[in-house]
Design a protein around this motif. Structure first.
Motif, PDB file in Angstrom:
ATOM      1  N   GLY A  42       0.818  -1.206   0.000  1.00 49.65           N
ATOM      2  CA  GLY A  42       0.000   0.000   0.000  1.00 49.65           C
ATOM      3  C   GLY A  42       0.851   1.254   0.000  1.00 49.65           C
ATOM      4  N   GLY A  43       1.954   1.228   0.768  1.00 46.57           N
ATOM      5  CA  GLY A  43       2.856   2.369   0.769  1.00 46.57           C
ATOM      6  C   GLY A  43       3.506   2.588  -0.583  1.00 46.57           C
ATOM      7  N   LEU A  44       3.919   1.492  -1.239  1.00 53.60           N
ATOM      8  CA  LEU A  44       4.510   1.605  -2.581  1.00 53.60           C
ATOM      9  C   LEU A  44       3.514   2.210  -3.573  1.00 53.60           C
ATOM     10  N   LEU A  45       2.267   1.723  -3.535  1.00 53.86           N
ATOM     11  CA  LEU A  45       1.258   2.240  -4.457  1.00 53.86           C
ATOM     12  C   LEU A  45       0.953   3.705  -4.173  1.00 53.86           C
ATOM     13  N   ALA A  46       0.882   4.061  -2.872  1.00 55.21           N
ATOM     14  CA  ALA A  46       0.635   5.465  -2.528  1.00 55.21           C
ATOM     15  C   ALA A  46       1.777   6.348  -3.027  1.00 55.21           C
ATOM     16  N   GLY A  47       3.012   5.871  -2.848  1.00 57.25           N
ATOM     17  CA  GLY A  47       4.152   6.640  -3.335  1.00 57.25           C
ATOM     18  C   GLY A  47       4.148   6.797  -4.842  1.00 57.25           C
ATOM     19  N   LEU A  48       3.797   5.722  -5.554  1.00 55.32           N
ATOM     20  CA  LEU A  48       3.728   5.799  -7.020  1.00 55.32           C
ATOM     21  C   LEU A  48       2.612   6.742  -7.465  1.00 55.32           C
ATOM     22  N   ALA A  49       1.478   6.704  -6.753  1.00 55.85           N
ATOM     23  CA  ALA A  49       0.363   7.585  -7.118  1.00 55.85           C
ATOM     24  C   ALA A  49       0.753   9.050  -6.949  1.00 55.85           C
ATOM     25  N   VAL A  50       1.375   9.392  -5.823  1.00 55.05           N
ATOM     26  CA  VAL A  50       1.808  10.779  -5.609  1.00 55.05           C
ATOM     27  C   VAL A  50       2.891  11.156  -6.616  1.00 55.05           C
ATOM     28  N   SER A  51       3.765  10.198  -6.950  1.00 56.41           N
ATOM     29  CA  SER A  51       4.804  10.467  -7.955  1.00 56.41           C
ATOM     30  C   SER A  51       4.187  10.799  -9.306  1.00 56.41           C
ATOM     31  N   ALA A  52       3.146  10.027  -9.677  1.00 57.46           N
ATOM     32  CA  ALA A  52       2.491  10.275 -10.960  1.00 57.46           C
ATOM     33  C   ALA A  52       1.805  11.640 -10.968  1.00 57.46           C
ATOM     34  N   LEU A  53       1.147  11.989  -9.859  1.00 55.53           N
ATOM     35  CA  LEU A  53       0.437  13.270  -9.794  1.00 55.53           C
ATOM     36  C   LEU A  53       1.403  14.455  -9.814  1.00 55.53           C
ATOM     37  N   SER A  54       2.609  14.247  -9.290  1.00 54.36           N
ATOM     38  CA  SER A  54       3.589  15.332  -9.258  1.00 54.36           C
ATOM     39  C   SER A  54       4.565  15.289 -10.430  1.00 54.36           C
ATOM     40  N   GLY A  55       4.328  14.374 -11.370  1.00 50.62           N
ATOM     41  CA  GLY A  55       5.168  14.288 -12.557  1.00 50.62           C
ATOM     42  C   GLY A  55       6.564  13.782 -12.307  1.00 50.62           C
ATOM     43  N   GLN A  56       6.716  12.893 -11.331  1.00 54.37           N
ATOM     44  CA  GLN A  56       8.045  12.388 -10.955  1.00 54.37           C
ATOM     45  C   GLN A  56       8.302  10.958 -11.442  1.00 54.37           C
ATOM     46  N   LEU A  57       7.423  10.413 -12.270  1.00 54.68           N
ATOM     47  CA  LEU A  57       7.676   9.083 -12.839  1.00 54.68           C
ATOM     48  C   LEU A  57       8.412   9.249 -14.158  1.00 54.68           C
ATOM     49  N   HIS A  58       9.655   8.784 -14.187  1.00 54.43           N
ATOM     50  CA  HIS A  58      10.491   8.984 -15.371  1.00 54.43           C
ATOM     51  C   HIS A  58      11.049   7.639 -15.856  1.00 54.43           C
ATOM     52  N   GLY A  59      11.420   7.625 -17.117  1.00 50.45           N
ATOM     53  CA  GLY A  59      12.142   6.488 -17.685  1.00 50.45           C
ATOM     54  C   GLY A  59      11.293   5.371 -18.220  1.00 50.45           C
ATOM     55  N   TRP A  60       9.986   5.544 -18.219  1.00 51.63           N
ATOM     56  CA  TRP A  60       9.131   4.438 -18.672  1.00 51.63           C
ATOM     57  C   TRP A  60       9.224   4.197 -20.177  1.00 51.63           C
ATOM     58  N   GLY A  61       9.716   5.193 -20.898  1.00 48.46           N
ATOM     59  CA  GLY A  61       9.873   4.995 -22.341  1.00 48.46           C
ATOM     60  C   GLY A  61      10.932   3.979 -22.689  1.00 48.46           C
ATOM     61  N   THR A  62      11.851   3.703 -21.772  1.00 46.33           N
ATOM     62  CA  THR A  62      12.907   2.728 -22.062  1.00 46.33           C
ATOM     63  C   THR A  62      12.389   1.294 -22.088  1.00 46.33           C
ATOM     64  N   LEU A  63      11.159   1.080 -21.568  1.00 44.68           N
ATOM     65  CA  LEU A  63      10.633  -0.284 -21.542  1.00 44.68           C
ATOM     66  C   LEU A  63      10.447  -0.837 -22.952  1.00 44.68           C
ATOM     67  N   SER A  64      10.095   0.037 -23.904  1.00 45.42           N
ATOM     68  CA  SER A  64       9.856  -0.450 -25.269  1.00 45.42           C
ATOM     69  C   SER A  64      11.133  -0.947 -25.932  1.00 45.42           C
ATOM     70  N   ASP A  65      12.282  -0.502 -25.423  1.00 46.74           N
ATOM     71  CA  ASP A  65      13.554  -0.944 -26.004  1.00 46.74           C
ATOM     72  C   ASP A  65      14.021  -2.284 -25.448  1.00 46.74           C
ATOM     73  N   ALA A  66      13.409  -2.743 -24.363  1.00 51.77           N
ATOM     74  CA  ALA A  66      13.823  -4.000 -23.739  1.00 51.77           C
ATOM     75  C   ALA A  66      13.049  -5.168 -24.351  1.00 51.77           C
ATOM     76  N   PRO A  67      13.701  -6.303 -24.559  1.00 50.60           N
ATOM     77  CA  PRO A  67      12.988  -7.474 -25.100  1.00 50.60           C
ATOM     78  C   PRO A  67      12.014  -8.049 -24.083  1.00 50.60           C
ATOM     79  N   LEU A  68      11.013  -8.781 -24.586  1.00 48.66           N
ATOM     80  CA  LEU A  68      10.026  -9.386 -23.699  1.00 48.66           C
ATOM     81  C   LEU A  68      10.619 -10.534 -22.905  1.00 48.66           C
ATOM     82  N   PHE A  69      11.538 -11.289 -23.509  1.00 56.71           N
ATOM     83  CA  PHE A  69      12.131 -12.449 -22.855  1.00 56.71           C
ATOM     84  C   PHE A  69      13.624 -12.443 -23.129  1.00 56.71           C
TER      85      PHE A  69
END
Length: 589
Positions: free
Chosen positions: A210-237
């Protein structure tokens, strides 16, 4: 309902189950609850993969090499976690989750910069071999690794987390105080604490998640989630690719790695003790078989990871904090966590997504882990009686360990090959505690005797026998509750002996090892009658003379003393030896 897949796990020692636990070590939670708890431990362990990323950043590794290092490290964590939870000779049988070893971040990064992942192979091999060696000899080290030493290591480990945790949660690590990071960290920590204290049973189980999810939610609302675009460059397996090992490494660095590995095993020792203590309401001492198995599990996991270029793993204090929050220590949780970690190691996108958790969220988790470790270490230290030797051993170890943490410039004066060793507070405190414990044990006999021939009156010998028990108990570092009980029993026995003018205390003897405490009172006169005998019936007391009445009263008092002594001591023995009577009080330790 029967479970289609339920392997037969190696047996654990018989524990007295604490009532506050929801699921103890050998209890399998219902499948939905088991899955939820395992996912929390997976998320917590993978959040700490940030240590691998930090080492890769120090080494200037490219994205592909970093991903290979992450995959290898997660696999090593999975192997160690599985063996820990499985138990037997190759594991502790406790819920001990592994994470990347923070003690080796800087050294691993420097070697990776010079030799690539091949430079980590020898580090992992040395680390694993030291762990296996420690696991083989630790059962013989009970006298130099008492709970006070483990408590010092655990407490200093918690204190060493304070500075990085506050930097992570405030944004100071990035160069300045950031209000967004403070808000994220505060939301995470407040959610963890709130659910742990005031939440329902389900809320307590999921407090950290619950603490992790709350932290991620506040991070998203404050624009502090970065680097998610790199996921498309990683292989699935992806499969791990073993690097070519490099063995041309300075011997001084390998010595530093060996010392750090030993400190890591002392940390594993502390973590296994903590989990054992959480599962045993009548905890008395470390179970060295479990500790030995825990070290072997760590060593084998690091040997597997070494072949793949992993950062060696260590026991995760954050996951122990999660077990404390959720009040669930089932090793089935550890087995499922290990399987999920192994699966995620082959799914680069999943592992990368979890490693993108904001630093402030990790900092809040580190704050909770630090608080838990500090208090747990203090409890371990306070479980033993202390005399001046123990006070100086604990105090000086803290001063030296915290000294290098608060004054890192001290390490700069050491030879370069030893700076990693003398600059780490956990290492310095652990080695100091072990060395001072051995030094201060010189001159301490496990047997002691004091004559009472020179005492006057009836009260002085009674006072001296109680002082003897308390002083020797502290000198031997016996458990406080056992010393307290022994002193109370000795007082009762001495008063019962002295209550008859025909008896006189002549001496007291004591003997101690880690499992037994024996106190023997020596006296002149008739033996003390400990068994309650049937005397005159109450109606007959009106018809007997004064002498018979006094005899009946003495019998009754003797019976009361016997009952009290049997309730305080685990075993009683009385008799005569060399013309002198004795009363021996035995206490299980």
């Amino acid at each position: 309902m029967a479970h289609p897949f339920r392997p037969h796990l190696p047996a654990l020692p018989r524990f007295k189950r604490p009532p506050e636990l929801l699921y103890a070590a050998d209890e399998r939670p219902p499948t939905p609850t088991l899955a939820g708890l395992a996912l929390q431990h997976v998320a917590t362990a993978l959040a700490l993969v940030a240590y691998v990323l930090a080492a890769a950043k120090i080494g200037g590794l490219d994205a592909a090499t970093t991903q290979a290092m992450v995959t290898a490290s997660i696999l090593g964590m999975a192997v160690s976690t599985f063996l820990q939870s499985w138990g037997g000779r190759l594991g502790s049988g406790m819920l001990v989750i592994h994470m990347p070893d923070p003690l080796l971040v800087v050294m691993s990064g420097m070697l990776a910069a010079r030799h690539g992942l091949g430079g980590l192979v020898l580090i992992g091999l040395v680390n694993g071999l030291v762990a296996l060696g420690a696991g083989s000899i630790v059962p013989r080290l009970r006298t130099i690794l008492p709970p006070t030493v483990a408590g010092i290591i655990v407490c200093v480990a918690g204190l060493s987390l304070v500075e990085p945790a506050l930097r992570h949660v405030t944004g100071l690590e990035a160069g300045g105080l950031r209000a967004a990071d403070v808000l994220i960290g505060a939301a995470t920590l407040a959610t963890i604490i709130g659910l742990s204290i005031w939440g329902s049973q389900r809320g307590k189980l999921s407090a950290l998640l619950g603490g992790l999810l709350a932290g991620l939610a506040v991070s998203a609302l404050s624009g502090q989630l970065h680097g998610w675009g790199t996921l498309s460059d990683a292989p699935l397996f992806g499969l791990p690719h073993p690097p070519a090992p490099v063995f041309d490494i300075d011997a001084g660095i390998l010595l530093a790695v060996a010392v750090l590995a030993l400190m890591t095993q002392l940390d594993v020792f502390g973590c296994v003790v903590l989990m054992h203590k959480m599962n045993e309401s009548d905890w008395r001492r470390p179970d060295m078989r479990m500790v030995s198995g825990g070290m072997r599990a760590c060593g084998l996991g690091n040997l597997v990871g070494a072949c793949l270029g992993a950062l060696p793993s260590a026991a995760s204090s954050a996951n122990i904090a999660l077990a404390h929050i959720s009040r669930s220590t089932s090793r089935w949780i550890g087995l499922l966590t290990a399987l999920l970690l192994a699966l995620i190691a082959f799914l680069p996108q999943v592992s990368l997504a979890l490693t993108l958790i904001p630093t402030a969220v990790i900092g809040a988790i580190e704050i909770y882990a630090a608080a838990y470790l500090i208090v747990s270490g203090i409890e371990l230290i306070a479980s033993r009686a202390l005399d001046s030797r123990g006070i100086f051993m604990i105090g000086l170890s803290f001063v030296l360990g915290m000294g290098v943490i608060l004054m890192p410039e001290l390490a700069e004066r050491a030879p370069e090959s030893l700076r990693f060793v003398v600059g780490n507070g956990i290492i310095v405190a652990g080695l100091s505690a072990i060395g001072l414990n051995l030094l201060f044990r010189l001159g301490i006999s496990r047997q002691a005797r004091e004559s009472l021939e020179d005492t006057d009156g009836a009260s002085e010998p009674i006072r001296r026998v109680v002082d003897f028990v308390e002083a020797q108990g502290a000198s031997w570092s016996a458990r406080r509750d056992v010393v307290r009980r022994a002193a109370q029993a000795t007082l009762e026995a001495a008063e019962a002996i002295q209550s008859d003018d025909r008896r006189r205390l002549r001496g007291i003897r004591g003997c101690f090892d880690e499992y037994n405490l024996d106190i023997e009172l020596l006296y002149d006169g008739p033996e003390l009658e400990l068994g309650a005998r049937a005397g005159h019936a109450p109606a007959d007391l009106l018809d007997i003379d004064e002498a018979a009445f006094q005899h009946a009263l003495d019998q009754a008092l003797s019976g009361i003393s016997g009952i009290m002594l049997r309730s305080l001591a685990d075993r009683l023995q009385s008799g005569r030896r060399d013309g002198q009577a004795f009363l021996r009080l035995h206490f299980d330790h």
